[in-house]
Design an enzyme around this catalytic site. Structure first.
Site, mmCIF file in Angstrom:
data_model
loop_
_atom_site.group_PDB
_atom_site.id
_atom_site.type_symbol
_atom_site.label_atom_id
_atom_site.label_comp_id
_atom_site.label_asym_id
_atom_site.label_seq_id
_atom_site.Cartn_x
_atom_site.Cartn_y
_atom_site.Cartn_z
ATOM 1 N N ASP A 45 0.659 -1.500 -0.242
ATOM 2 C CA ASP A 45 0.286 0.010 -0.093
ATOM 3 C C ASP A 45 1.013 1.004 -0.166
ATOM 4 O O ASP A 45 0.355 2.023 0.498
ATOM 5 C CB ASP A 45 -1.025 -0.019 1.309
ATOM 6 C CG ASP A 45 -0.359 0.018 2.730
ATOM 7 O OD1 ASP A 45 0.420 -0.007 2.597
ATOM 8 O OD2 ASP A 45 -1.003 0.183 3.891
ATOM 9 N N SER A 46 1.875 0.973 -0.226
ATOM 10 C CA SER A 46 3.308 2.251 -0.481
ATOM 11 C C SER A 46 2.901 2.887 -1.709
ATOM 12 O O SER A 46 3.674 3.761 -1.527
ATOM 13 C CB SER A 46 4.751 1.298 0.240
ATOM 14 O OG SER A 46 4.983 0.616 -0.994
ATOM 15 N N ASP A 84 -1.114 -6.649 -0.792
ATOM 16 C CA ASP A 84 -1.319 -5.985 0.443
ATOM 17 C C ASP A 84 -2.880 -5.367 1.123
ATOM 18 O O ASP A 84 -3.069 -4.756 0.327
ATOM 19 C CB ASP A 84 -0.155 -4.585 0.771
ATOM 20 C CG ASP A 84 0.151 -4.136 2.043
ATOM 21 O OD1 ASP A 84 -0.060 -5.057 2.710
ATOM 22 O OD2 ASP A 84 0.607 -2.878 1.852
ATOM 23 N N GLU A 116 -1.608 -6.074 8.505
ATOM 24 C CA GLU A 116 -0.604 -5.208 9.830
ATOM 25 C C GLU A 116 -1.636 -5.569 11.262
ATOM 26 O O GLU A 116 -2.257 -5.514 11.312
ATOM 27 C CB GLU A 116 -0.184 -3.608 9.370
ATOM 28 C CG GLU A 116 -0.190 -3.394 7.942
ATOM 29 C CD GLU A 116 0.348 -1.333 8.440
ATOM 30 O OE1 GLU A 116 -0.601 -1.016 9.372
ATOM 31 O OE2 GLU A 116 1.255 -1.231 6.975
ATOM 32 N N GLU A 183 9.162 -4.541 10.873
ATOM 33 C CA GLU A 183 9.664 -3.857 10.340
ATOM 34 C C GLU A 183 10.036 -2.147 11.686
ATOM 35 O O GLU A 183 9.531 -3.048 12.657
ATOM 36 C CB GLU A 183 8.519 -2.813 9.924
ATOM 37 C CG GLU A 183 8.486 -1.551 9.046
ATOM 38 C CD GLU A 183 7.916 -0.532 8.327
ATOM 39 O OE1 GLU A 183 6.593 -1.515 7.245
ATOM 40 O OE2 GLU A 183 8.001 0.330 7.651
HETATM 41 O O1 KIV Z 1 3.147 -1.444 1.895
HETATM 42 C C1 KIV Z 1 3.975 -1.234 1.777
HETATM 43 O O2 KIV Z 1 5.473 -1.351 0.901
HETATM 44 C C2 KIV Z 1 5.101 -2.145 3.414
HETATM 45 C C3 KIV Z 1 6.433 -1.561 3.607
HETATM 46 C C4 KIV Z 1 6.668 -1.524 4.908
HETATM 47 C C5 KIV Z 1 7.106 -3.317 3.136
HETATM 48 O O3 KIV Z 1 4.691 -2.811 4.084
#
Ligand code: KIV
Length: 283
Positions: A45-46, A84, A116, A183
């Site tokens: 989700d980055s 994600d 998460e 992380e």
């Molecule tokens: O969304 C993302 O890129 C992540 C990274 C911090 C691994 O969760």
């Protein structure tokens, strides 16, 4: 190289062979990662910060994650692809979590989903796993709770907070999680978790003891001006190269150097003259 499964990664942990993982959001980059022989891709989700320019990950929607996961899947058929789960796509109820996780499988063909949280999210992990899907946990610094954590900082750096993190790690494994991302966690704590859990532990800023590593692609390639944490390794500075290329293109077009004859098309032989005659008749 055949696509690996979660059992291959368990075997890697057993043999002490490191697992390689990167984030990715698009088809051409995924294709290159596939060619390079990468083990796993996280469609993170980055994407919200890197591709959409949002200030954080919170605004990212399910549909956006599905579109990017689909593109990555097409580009990297031989890589283990993880979707994600975005903010609030799994928090409301177990049913909601299962149906959103299912969308990643049905619409994008992913191999696993990531979410998460530890103990507090264990019922959702169990529900998704019981529905036949593979879950990767993510604890330590969790970007979706950045505001609640008081911004980006190393987690579990006291004995008490490390105990809470270790309990969270165990909760993910007990709920059926197949792998765990740590992380921004001190390496001593990551080592304890890596040695005490059966499932592979992947680190992002969690030191060298983990069973594998993950990095954000935009940070490693140097194509973002966003904050880069100390633990990210910038392998190159593509932003500099891209900027030079864009400037060169602008100059070439303005100075008439592009397109040259090698970039232009010609009519079939004799047709230009024929056209000229036809036009003359109309004048
Ligand atoms: O969304 C993302 O890129 C992540 C990274 C911090 C691994 O969760």
């Amino acid at each position: 190289m055949p696509k690996k499964s979660i059992f291959d990664f368990m075997e890697r942990k057993r043999k002490g062979e490191k697992i390689t993982w990167l984030t990715c959001y698009d088809y051409p980059t995924a294709k290159l990662m596939d060619q390079a022989g990468l083990d796993m891709i996280l469609v993170g989700d980055s994407v919200g910060l890197v591709v959409y320019g949002y200030p954080g990950v919170e605004p990212v929607k399910m549909d956006q994650m599905i579109y990017h996961s689909e593109a990555v899947r097409r580009g990297a058929p031989n890589v283990f692809v993880i979707g994600d789960m975005p903010f609030l796509s799994y928090h409301k109820s177990v049913e909601d979590a299962i149906s959103n996780a299912g969308r990643f499988y049905k619409e994008a063909g992913v191999d696993a989903i990531a979410l998460e949280g530890g103990k507090r999210i264990a019922p959702q992990i169990r529900g998704i796993v019981d529905a036949g899907m593979v879950v990767i946990g993510h604890i330590g610094f969790t970007p979706q709770s950045s505001a609640a954590l008081g911004g980006f900082k190393t987690q579990a750096d006291t004995a008490e907070s490390a105990m809470v993190l270790i309990e969270d790690a165990k909760a993910v494994q007990e709920a059926g999680g197949s792998m765990l991302l740590l992380e921004a966690v001190p390496e001593e704590v990551a080592k304890i978790i890596t040695e005490s859990l059966r499932i592979p532990i992947i680190g992002l800023g969690a030191g060298a003891y983990c069973d594998g590593q993950v990095l954000l692609v935009a940070d490693m390639l140097g194509i973002t001006e966003l904050f880069i944490a100390k633990f990210e390794k910038k392998y190159t500075n593509l932003a500099e190269t891209m900027l030079q290329v864009f400037k060169e293109y602008i100059r070439d077009v303005r100075e008439g150097k592009f397109p040259g004859p090698e970039h232009s098309n010609k009519m079939k032989p004799g047709e230009a003259e024929k056209l000229e005659k036809m036009l003359r008749k109309t004048r």
